[in-house]
Design a protein around this motif. Structure first.
Motif, PDB file in Angstrom:
ATOM      1  N   GLY A  52     -59.246  54.033  33.416  1.00 51.57           N
ATOM      2  CA  GLY A  52     -60.244  53.351  34.231  1.00 51.57           C
ATOM      3  C   GLY A  52     -61.141  52.497  33.368  1.00 51.57           C
ATOM      4  N   ASP A  53     -62.369  52.275  33.823  1.00 53.06           N
ATOM      5  CA  ASP A  53     -63.303  51.437  33.074  1.00 53.06           C
ATOM      6  C   ASP A  53     -64.126  52.273  32.098  1.00 53.06           C
ATOM      7  N   GLN A  73     -67.069  53.471  32.273  1.00 52.38           N
ATOM      8  CA  GLN A  73     -67.768  54.596  32.892  1.00 52.38           C
ATOM      9  C   GLN A  73     -66.865  55.815  33.041  1.00 52.38           C
ATOM     10  N   GLU A 112     -63.588  53.533  25.940  1.00 52.50           N
ATOM     11  CA  GLU A 112     -62.547  52.713  26.547  1.00 52.50           C
ATOM     12  C   GLU A 112     -61.988  51.661  25.597  1.00 52.50           C
ATOM     13  N   ASN A 114     -61.250  55.297  40.457  1.00 48.89           N
ATOM     14  CA  ASN A 114     -61.102  53.962  39.868  1.00 48.89           C
ATOM     15  C   ASN A 114     -60.363  53.010  40.803  1.00 48.89           C
ATOM     16  N   GLU A 118     -61.653  51.077  43.259  1.00 48.09           N
ATOM     17  CA  GLU A 118     -62.390  49.924  43.781  1.00 48.09           C
ATOM     18  C   GLU A 118     -61.787  48.646  43.206  1.00 48.09           C
ATOM     19  N   LYS A 127     -63.046  45.814  42.467  1.00 51.16           N
ATOM     20  CA  LYS A 127     -63.806  45.174  41.392  1.00 51.16           C
ATOM     21  C   LYS A 127     -63.534  45.854  40.045  1.00 51.16           C
ATOM     22  N   LYS A 128     -63.271  47.162  40.076  1.00 53.03           N
ATOM     23  CA  LYS A 128     -62.931  47.878  38.848  1.00 53.03           C
ATOM     24  C   LYS A 128     -61.515  47.530  38.393  1.00 53.03           C
ATOM     25  N   LYS A 176     -61.416  44.222  36.604  1.00 50.33           N
ATOM     26  CA  LYS A 176     -61.822  44.281  35.197  1.00 50.33           C
ATOM     27  C   LYS A 176     -60.663  44.745  34.312  1.00 50.33           C
TER      28      LYS A 176
END
Length: 364
Positions: free
Chosen positions: A213-214, A216, A226, A254, A256, A258-259, A262
């Motif tokens: 994921g990102d 976060q 990351e 993860n 979404e 928008k994620k 990225k």
């Protein structure tokens, strides 16, 4: 102080600390070997340089992955050749879609992991610490012999994090190369650059890296950074390894858009448009029980990646979906048709589209 049980017995006219003999016996297990990547620290402590956690390990203790132990100020791996699972499997199941399509790899693993993902799909392997006293030991030579007997085309260390099987991987990969077999990792990508370079020198041909994921997600769930994953993916490609990236899209974590955007942007930044990017469906496992990933989310991720410029996006864990197939990015012709982990049709005989001549980055 060691965590071994210490008691004393009299041998002749001398007292002997039995913990010494316990340690000696422990180190005589075939799966216990001196760790290659480590640094000495004062007062009997040692720093593990295998993964980017760089655990500082005290005497008698293990690091986060539970596979490295400090014995008398020196680190030892506890999993050399300790095999937890072994199976000949299609290379597509990893997934590698651009690396010897239709081939088979002898796939094996050990125990434990340097990450603690609550959604782990192979938790029965990754959540168990090794026990040298009850290990299933397979010598490197025998592993290569098994690969040949099973008529596989190469080796893959997978199921749980292969980095912790590092010393064994180096020995097995060297032997496999001499027999004309390929060597691969399916990894979380959190090894040090020192480890990555040694793997390449030993004969590692390809690596599949799982993006959790990102920033976060890595920080909150894994206590990790990351940027290390993207650094290593780029470095592996620059070293000449074949690289494919996998993003397991986990419901409520993860998923979404928008994620996902990225992730796509970083993929293009670090690896470029020709590197395959797989979006894989999650299913409830271990300590994470939200519903499986919505197919619509995976399809949106696939379309987003295409629009952003990823030439070879894929959808995984949905057998029969068109997102499993390889298409020419120039003329859009079907090049490799898959169903699940099986290649149904393959029109590629070289690295070019037979319909328009477009270069296709597939190792054949």
């Amino acid at each position: 102080m060691s965590n071994f049980i210490i008691f004393k017995t009299k041998i002749g006219s001398h007292f002997c600390n039995v913990s010494f003999y316990v340690k000696l016996m422990f180190m005589n297990y075939p799966t216990v070997k001196k760790a290659i990547l480590q640094e000495e620290i004062k007062e009997g402590q040692a720093c593990c340089v295998l993964c980017e956690r760089r655990c500082v390990i005290k005497e008698g203790k293990t690091g986060v992955c539970k596979t490295r132990k400090n014995i008398n100020g020196c680190l030892y791996t506890l999993v050399y050749g300790d095999i937890s699972a072994l199976e000949a499997r299609p290379i597509e199941i990893k997934p590698f879609f651009h690396f010897y399509p239709g081939s088979k790899a002898l796939t094996f693993s050990t125990w434990s992991c340097n990450f603690d993902c609550p959604w782990c799909q192979n938790w029965h392997l990754s959540k168990n610490a090794p026990n040298p006293g009850s290990a299933c030991f397979i010598e490197p030579e025998l592993m290569v012999e098994i690969a040949q007997q099973e008529k596989t085309d190469g080796l893959c260390i997978s199921f749980q994090e292969p980095t912790v099987l590092f010393e064994y991987a180096l020995d097995v990969f060297k032997l496999a190369k001499k027999k004309g077999l390929y060597n691969t990792f399916v990894s979380n990508g959190y090894m040090t650059l020192e480890a990555l370079k040694l793997l390449k020198e030993a004969g590692m041909d390809a690596i599949n890296i799982d993006i959790k994921g990102d920033k976060q997600v890595y920080k909150e769930y894994l206590g990790a950074r990351e940027e290390v994953i993207w650094r290593n993916a780029k470095a592996a490609k620059e070293m000449g390894m074949h690289v494919e990236m996998v993003h397991l899209i986990v419901s409520g974590l993860n998923d979404e858009l928008k994620k996902i955007k990225k992730i796509v942007e970083k993929h293009l930044k670090y690896l470029g448009p020709q590197t395959p990017l797989h979006f894989t469906r999650y299913f409830p496992a271990y300590n994470y029980h939200k519903p499986p990933t919505a197919i619509s989310i995976l399809e949106q991720a696939y379309t987003l990646a295409q629009k952003k410029g990823v030439l070879f996006p894929y959808i995984g864990n949905i057998p029969g979906h068109h997102g499993e197939n390889t298409y020419c990015p120039h003329c859009y012709s079907l090049l490799i048709k898959r169903h699940g982990w099986q290649v149904v049709e393959n029109y590629l005989t070289q690295n070019t589209c037979p319909f328009c001549g477009q270069y296709i980055p597939v190792v054949i």
